[in-house]
Design a protein around this motif. Structure first.
Motif, PDB file in Angstrom:
ATOM      1  N   GLN A  34      28.132  18.186  45.838  1.00  0.00           N
ATOM      2  CA  GLN A  34      26.836  18.807  45.556  1.00  0.00           C
ATOM      3  C   GLN A  34      26.142  18.168  44.354  1.00  0.00           C
ATOM      4  OE1 GLN A  34      28.450  23.053  45.463  1.00  0.00           O
ATOM      5  NE2 GLN A  34      26.385  23.307  46.254  1.00  0.00           N
ATOM      6  N   SER A  41      20.322  28.708  47.258  1.00  0.00           N
ATOM      7  CA  SER A  41      21.534  28.709  48.082  1.00  0.00           C
ATOM      8  C   SER A  41      22.578  27.716  47.565  1.00  0.00           C
ATOM      9  CB  SER A  41      21.199  28.424  49.540  1.00  0.00           C
ATOM     10  OG  SER A  41      20.714  27.113  49.691  1.00  0.00           O
ATOM     11  N   SER A  42      22.145  26.597  46.966  1.00  0.00           N
ATOM     12  CA  SER A  42      23.118  25.633  46.437  1.00  0.00           C
ATOM     13  C   SER A  42      23.895  26.221  45.262  1.00  0.00           C
ATOM     14  CB  SER A  42      22.428  24.329  46.027  1.00  0.00           C
ATOM     15  OG  SER A  42      21.500  24.559  44.997  1.00  0.00           O
ATOM     16  N   SER A  43      23.247  27.054  44.454  1.00  0.00           N
ATOM     17  CA  SER A  43      23.940  27.718  43.348  1.00  0.00           C
ATOM     18  C   SER A  43      24.942  28.738  43.877  1.00  0.00           C
ATOM     19  CB  SER A  43      22.944  28.421  42.424  1.00  0.00           C
ATOM     20  OG  SER A  43      22.112  27.487  41.789  1.00  0.00           O
ATOM     21  N   THR A  88      26.378  28.642  46.793  1.00  0.00           N
ATOM     22  CA  THR A  88      27.464  27.861  47.398  1.00  0.00           C
ATOM     23  C   THR A  88      28.432  27.377  46.320  1.00  0.00           C
ATOM     24  OG1 THR A  88      26.074  27.166  49.237  1.00  0.00           O
ATOM     25  CG2 THR A  88      28.008  25.809  48.777  1.00  0.00           C
TER      26      THR A  88
END
Length: 178
Positions: free
Chosen positions: A127, A61-63, A65
């Motif tokens: 991030q 999910s961080s990628s 985002t």
């Protein structure tokens, strides 16, 4: 506009042009000019749009985002800088810059590259680990400085672009869904 405002604006643009000419001396050899061109193009929007699209495909999910943020900053930053350029209409410095900007993008203030970079610094920076923020900042400043060294922008163009991009990034981050 009042005479006082016009006088201040004239002094600002004269100083900005003088300082920008000094920075342009940094690209005074073929090797330095080639490096500046490489750096200038590393900030091009098509590369960032591709990177954003690729990151959106990652399962983490961080990628996703980060990919969404890159795409949003790239598109909104272009819109913001083009609207401001159209309104302000500051001509680019006199150096020919064939292949370094699009013919319809003949105005310089603010720098679209710096606007994108300012937005990326804010939206991606939170991030990243500290060293990632440092590297991203150094890269962003190098791209911005290379645009001045190549005679495509004035110093004031990149400073205004960085600041407007940062404000845009903060506004985007204030949206909880972003």
């Amino acid at each position: 506009m009042s005479e006082r405002a016009i006088s201040w604006l004239d002094r600002y643009t004269t100083r900005d042009a003088r300082l920008s000419k000094q920075v342009a001396r940094l690209a005074n050899t073929p090797a330095k000019r080639a490096l500046a061109q490489f750096l200038a193009h590393s900030g091009d929007s098509q590369f960032w749009l591709i990177a954003g699209a690729l990151l959106r495909r990652k399962p983490m999910s961080s990628s996703r985002t980060a990919g969404n943020r890159i795409i949003a900053v790239t598109l909104l930053g272009a819109l913001l800088s083009y609207v401001l350029k159209w309104y302000i209409q500051r001509p680019r410095p006199g150096n020919p810059a064939s292949g370094l900007y699009l013919p319809f993008d003949r105005h310089s203030f603010p720098s679209g590259h710096a606007t994108r970079i300012g937005g990326l610094l804010v939206t991606l920076g939170q991030q990243m680990p500290w060293w990632g923020r440092v590297l991203l900042t150094l890269w962003g400043l190098s791209v911005s400085l290379s645009r001045v060294a190549l005679g495509i922008h004035f110093i004031g163009d990149v400073v205004a672009g960085l600041l407007s991009g940062m404000v845009m990034g903060l506004l985007l981050l204030s949206n909880k869904r972003f």
